[in-house]
Design a protein around this motif. Structure first.
Motif, PDB file in Angstrom:
ATOM      1  N   SER A 162      34.021  39.794  31.954  1.00 14.71           N
ATOM      2  CA  SER A 162      34.051  40.470  33.253  1.00 14.71           C
ATOM      3  C   SER A 162      33.259  41.770  33.221  1.00 14.71           C
ATOM      4  O   SER A 162      32.539  42.098  34.173  1.00 14.71           O
ATOM      5  N   PHE A 163      33.341  42.512  32.110  1.00 20.94           N
ATOM      6  CA  PHE A 163      32.579  43.753  32.010  1.00 20.94           C
ATOM      7  C   PHE A 163      31.082  43.479  31.830  1.00 20.94           C
ATOM      8  O   PHE A 163      30.251  44.265  32.298  1.00 20.94           O
ATOM      9  N   ALA A 164      30.750  42.368  31.175  1.00 24.37           N
ATOM     10  CA  ALA A 164      29.340  41.994  31.063  1.00 24.37           C
ATOM     11  C   ALA A 164      28.772  41.655  32.432  1.00 24.37           C
ATOM     12  O   ALA A 164      27.636  42.032  32.767  1.00 24.37           O
ATOM     13  N   LEU A 165      29.559  40.946  33.246  1.00 28.73           N
ATOM     14  CA  LEU A 165      29.120  40.636  34.611  1.00 28.73           C
ATOM     15  C   LEU A 165      28.984  41.911  35.433  1.00 28.73           C
ATOM     16  O   LEU A 165      28.031  42.058  36.221  1.00 28.73           O
ATOM     17  N   MET A 166      29.905  42.856  35.229  1.00 25.12           N
ATOM     18  CA  MET A 166      29.809  44.137  35.923  1.00 25.12           C
ATOM     19  C   MET A 166      28.542  44.885  35.515  1.00 25.12           C
ATOM     20  O   MET A 166      27.877  45.522  36.349  1.00 25.12           O
ATOM     21  N   LEU A 167      28.166  44.792  34.247  1.00 24.64           N
ATOM     22  CA  LEU A 167      26.949  45.450  33.769  1.00 24.64           C
ATOM     23  C   LEU A 167      25.710  44.834  34.410  1.00 24.64           C
ATOM     24  O   LEU A 167      24.776  45.554  34.800  1.00 24.64           O
ATOM     25  N   VAL A 168      25.703  43.509  34.524  1.00 25.70           N
ATOM     26  CA  VAL A 168      24.573  42.834  35.174  1.00 25.70           C
ATOM     27  C   VAL A 168      24.458  43.274  36.627  1.00 25.70           C
ATOM     28  O   VAL A 168      23.357  43.577  37.124  1.00 25.70           O
ATOM     29  N   LEU A 169      25.584  43.317  37.318  1.00 21.71           N
ATOM     30  CA  LEU A 169      25.571  43.759  38.714  1.00 21.71           C
ATOM     31  C   LEU A 169      25.142  45.213  38.838  1.00 21.71           C
ATOM     32  O   LEU A 169      24.474  45.589  39.813  1.00 21.71           O
ATOM     33  N   LEU A 170      25.524  46.040  37.860  1.00 19.06           N
ATOM     34  CA  LEU A 170      25.106  47.441  37.871  1.00 19.06           C
ATOM     35  C   LEU A 170      23.590  47.558  37.805  1.00 19.06           C
ATOM     36  O   LEU A 170      22.977  48.336  38.561  1.00 19.06           O
ATOM     37  N   VAL A 171      22.968  46.781  36.917  1.00 20.48           N
ATOM     38  CA  VAL A 171      21.513  46.816  36.784  1.00 20.48           C
ATOM     39  C   VAL A 171      20.849  46.292  38.048  1.00 20.48           C
ATOM     40  O   VAL A 171      19.871  46.883  38.552  1.00 20.48           O
TER      41      VAL A 171
END
Length: 326
Positions: A162-171
């Motif tokens: 979930s945090f990896a997906l959040m990081l992708v969305l952040l970028v």
């Protein structure tokens, strides 16, 4: 007393939340009080007026606390092979494994700054912050905190995903707002890293308002990111709540299975009642919930044991009293 028996007794005294042992409970209460007072002292020491007026008292208390925590840490390392955890049963490697556990590392970090400051010049403000790590020593005395930590361990892969997906969305969000807004607001969206502040505040729905899009397309894009952020922030919370509920269910099942085992012969003697009480405290189940689990078991198996079919009601008075205390 032999060295083996002494080490076994020390391990028992340092066993957090051990029931039925007054010395162990006294040690737990003393350490909990000392850790709590350390946190209060560290916070109070950050106030300049209090620090100046009570400098010597703070220093004496710090030296006393470090001495106690040092003895505690060394005793935990020494008695690790005799703890209830079979991972540390080997004398040498068991102590090394124990020293590498998160709880032991926290114990080491609680005292390391004091000894490091004796040999190296260190910023006192940095030392004060590091000393606050002592508050994490309280985690071993709380069944609820232990349950939360086990939830994080059990759902580590889901949290990482979930945090990896959040990081992708952040970028993606910072890149999108950069393309839309960098020409009209070069001071705030002049680069993708600069735009990440806005993206982080928007995705987490904090919305500081210090950096906002001003173009129509930028506002529309920001609204979409906000809606996506609502769902993304709720995802880890949903994972945590679901896993926490599952842990509670497992604890209830464990306690219920021990109730069934205690009633397998149709009676609950004093030793079985004490074992159930110890288990209740280790699992963090309150007395009302334990009584409810017992009533549910009795409703499901009215009057008779599920194994030997002996009457659960025809018990001596002392056994009925022990059962009522569960």
């Amino acid at each position: 007393m032999s060295s083996q028996r002494l080490r076994l007794r020390v391990a028992a005294c340092l066993d957090a939340r051990r029931t039925g042992d007054r010395l162990s409970q006294a040690v737990d209460l003393f350490l909990i009080a000392l850790i709590s007072l350390n946190v209060v002292a560290i916070v109070a020491e950050s106030v300049p007026s209090l620090s100046r007026a009570n400098r010597s008292a703070f220093d004496v208390f710090e030296r006393f606390s470090v001495a106690v925590f040092t003895v505690e840490y060394l005793l935990r390392i020494w008695s690790a092979p005799d703890s209830q955890d079979t991972r540390f049963s080997d004398t040498t490697m068991g102590r090394l494994r124990f020293a590498l556990t998160p709880a032991a590392i926290v114990d080491l970090l609680a005292i390391a700054p004091y000894y490091l400051s004796m040999f190296f010049g260190m910023d006192l403000r940095f030392l004060r912050v590091i000393r606050l790590l002592r508050v994490f020593k309280l985690t071993r005395y709380s069944a609820t905190v232990q349950m939360i930590l086990s939830v994080f361990r059990a759902e580590a892969s889901a949290f990482i995903a979930s945090f990896a997906l959040m990081l992708v969305l952040l970028v993606l969000a910072s890149s999108g707002i950069y393309l839309i807004e960098h020409q009209v607001q070069p001071d705030k969206f002049g680069s993708i890293p600069a735009a990440m502040w806005w993206a982080m505040a928007t995705l987490t729905t904090v919305g500081y308002g210090d950096t906002i899009p001003i173009t129509a397309l930028g506002k529309f894009f920001g609204g979409c990111i906000t809606l996506i952020g609502v769902g993304m922030v709720a995802l880890p919370a949903g994972i945590l709540a679901s896993s926490f509920s599952e842990q509670l269910r497992r604890q209830r099942e464990t306690y219920s299975s021990h109730i069934a085992s205690a009633l397998s012969d149709g009676v609950v003697d004093a030793e079985e009642a004490k074992a159930l009480e110890d288990l209740r405290q280790r699992l963090g189940i309150d007395t009302e919930e334990a009584a409810q689990l017992l009533r549910e078991f009795q409703r499901e198996h009215p009057g008779h044991c599920p194994h030997c079919h002996r009457s659960l009601l025809a018990q001596p008075a002392d056994q009925r009293a022990a059962l009522r205390q569960l």
